[in-house]
Design an enzyme around this catalytic site. Sequence first.
Site, mmCIF file in Angstrom:
data_model
loop_
_atom_site.group_PDB
_atom_site.id
_atom_site.type_symbol
_atom_site.label_atom_id
_atom_site.label_comp_id
_atom_site.label_asym_id
_atom_site.label_seq_id
_atom_site.Cartn_x
_atom_site.Cartn_y
_atom_site.Cartn_z
ATOM 1 N N ASN A 198 0.867 -1.178 0.000
ATOM 2 C CA ASN A 198 0.000 0.000 0.000
ATOM 3 C C ASN A 198 0.903 1.227 0.000
ATOM 4 O O ASN A 198 1.353 1.684 1.041
ATOM 5 C CB ASN A 198 -0.914 -0.021 1.228
ATOM 6 C CG ASN A 198 -1.968 1.079 1.211
ATOM 7 O OD1 ASN A 198 -1.860 2.037 0.454
ATOM 8 N ND2 ASN A 198 -2.970 0.948 2.055
ATOM 9 N N ARG A 215 -2.329 -1.694 -3.852
ATOM 10 C CA ARG A 215 -3.388 -0.683 -3.891
ATOM 11 C C ARG A 215 -3.068 0.311 -4.995
ATOM 12 O O ARG A 215 -1.987 0.914 -5.014
ATOM 13 C CB ARG A 215 -3.488 0.042 -2.554
ATOM 14 C CG ARG A 215 -4.492 1.196 -2.565
ATOM 15 C CD ARG A 215 -4.415 1.975 -1.275
ATOM 16 N NE ARG A 215 -5.292 3.146 -1.309
ATOM 17 C CZ ARG A 215 -4.946 4.363 -0.893
ATOM 18 N NH1 ARG A 215 -3.732 4.571 -0.428
ATOM 19 N NH2 ARG A 215 -5.790 5.363 -0.939
ATOM 20 N N HIS A 272 -10.909 5.803 -1.940
ATOM 21 C CA HIS A 272 -11.022 5.083 -0.670
ATOM 22 C C HIS A 272 -11.854 3.806 -0.820
ATOM 23 O O HIS A 272 -12.421 3.300 0.149
ATOM 24 C CB HIS A 272 -11.632 5.960 0.433
ATOM 25 C CG HIS A 272 -10.699 7.008 0.959
ATOM 26 N ND1 HIS A 272 -11.126 8.256 1.360
ATOM 27 C CD2 HIS A 272 -9.363 6.995 1.146
ATOM 28 C CE1 HIS A 272 -10.085 8.968 1.769
ATOM 29 N NE2 HIS A 272 -9.005 8.213 1.649
ATOM 30 N N ARG A 286 -5.054 18.677 1.805
ATOM 31 C CA ARG A 286 -5.812 18.948 0.583
ATOM 32 C C ARG A 286 -6.976 19.877 0.889
ATOM 33 O O ARG A 286 -7.597 19.784 1.943
ATOM 34 C CB ARG A 286 -6.347 17.650 -0.025
ATOM 35 C CG ARG A 286 -5.274 16.671 -0.459
ATOM 36 C CD ARG A 286 -5.910 15.407 -0.999
ATOM 37 N NE ARG A 286 -4.941 14.325 -1.073
ATOM 38 C CZ ARG A 286 -5.252 13.024 -0.997
ATOM 39 N NH1 ARG A 286 -6.526 12.669 -0.841
ATOM 40 N NH2 ARG A 286 -4.327 12.114 -1.075
ATOM 41 N N GLU A 330 -7.295 -1.732 4.794
ATOM 42 C CA GLU A 330 -7.107 -1.784 3.350
ATOM 43 C C GLU A 330 -6.213 -2.942 2.943
ATOM 44 O O GLU A 330 -6.434 -3.571 1.896
ATOM 45 C CB GLU A 330 -6.519 -0.463 2.850
ATOM 46 C CG GLU A 330 -7.472 0.717 2.966
ATOM 47 C CD GLU A 330 -6.818 2.042 2.663
ATOM 48 O OE1 GLU A 330 -7.508 2.936 2.140
ATOM 49 O OE2 GLU A 330 -5.609 2.185 2.954
#
Length: 401
Positions: free
Chosen positions: A11, A92, A179, A240, A380
């Site tokens: 990841n 990922r 996501h 962000r 994840e």
Amino acid sequence: MTDPVHILTINGGSSSIKFALYQISEPLVRMLHGKIDRIGLPDTSLEFNDPIRNQQGISSFVASDPKSAANSLIDWLEEQHSFASIRAIGHRIVHGMRHTEPVLATQESLDELHRIVPFDPEHLPREIELIEAFRQRHPKLPQVACFDTAFHHTMPRVAKLLPIPRRYDAQGVQRYGFHGLSYAYLMQELERLAGTQAANGRVILAHLGNGASLTAVRDGHSLDTTMGLTPAAGLMMSTRSGDIDPGLVSFLVRSESMTAEQFDRMINRESGLLGISETSSDMRDLLAREAHDIRAAEAVALFCYQTKKGIGAYAAALGGLDTLVFAGGIGENAPPVRSRICADLGFLGIELDELRNAEHAQVISTDTSRVAVRVIRTDEELMIARSVYHVLGFDASIKEI
């Protein structure tokens, strides 16, 4: 008795690479895992935990850029006793355009990823480098690309369209959402914890971390999500901006002669919590400072306010709300943030139990709340491993790859 074999998950982020080995079994079991952090900085480190050997530690690491970090990680993994047992690698991949399922990382699929780099120049180049580094060193190991955008392919067209000239839609310029690996895992966990009826109900998932987004889910499918063409859209995040007035572009071009590259850097790396607070992108730091620093207090307040508004909007899109799930580094670990987001949402049926919230209980709503509010730790890496398991199959053949 055969020796256990493993799936390696990777990841990769902008300044870190998380990795984990999962023993191929029912269920998958996480073994050696860790991460390289602060890539490109002088104090880069590798942290690992090996439950089989009961070893854990942190060591300094030389990684001036993502490519060197990838090769250094492979060097380190090759020295571990479990490396020879790896039979597949899952990655990922943040942007997959219209991919709806994980795919084998063939030369054809890598060429396609290179072609779509302009849609996600922040993430795709690093993720491609990771795949290619493993491919060069261990070409016989199958690799699987697992796309963060895939979960949202069920969004109706009205949720995907951008209100700009139609010709851009034909070029693939639309809202994709991200996501997705986290959201897919959360929905599986929600069904396990609360049952099929809850998972098929009206659900809002709040993945709140360095990157933050909301997703509205009905009948187990993504109906809408706050991120759009890129992960910079939607909620305010650590660095962000999230959604902003598009007129800001021309204003900054006129007033500061800002270039496209400078604007991109500003909205992705210099805005959000960091931009408002001027001190930190970490919610923990800001909560500690807010009592005596108005900038920190305003950053926290804006984050909570935007998330609250998003929940209200998605409750409208869903026609009501049955379950709200908090996840991600902030969503899982910041009771004050959860409390402020849920404040004044009683009209939606949300009533928080502050003691349960403070204790990080699985269910933090009151017994009389019409909406079940849950905290679920996302994973994840496990979702990546499950995807590899699904693509390659679990049978004797995987042990002979």
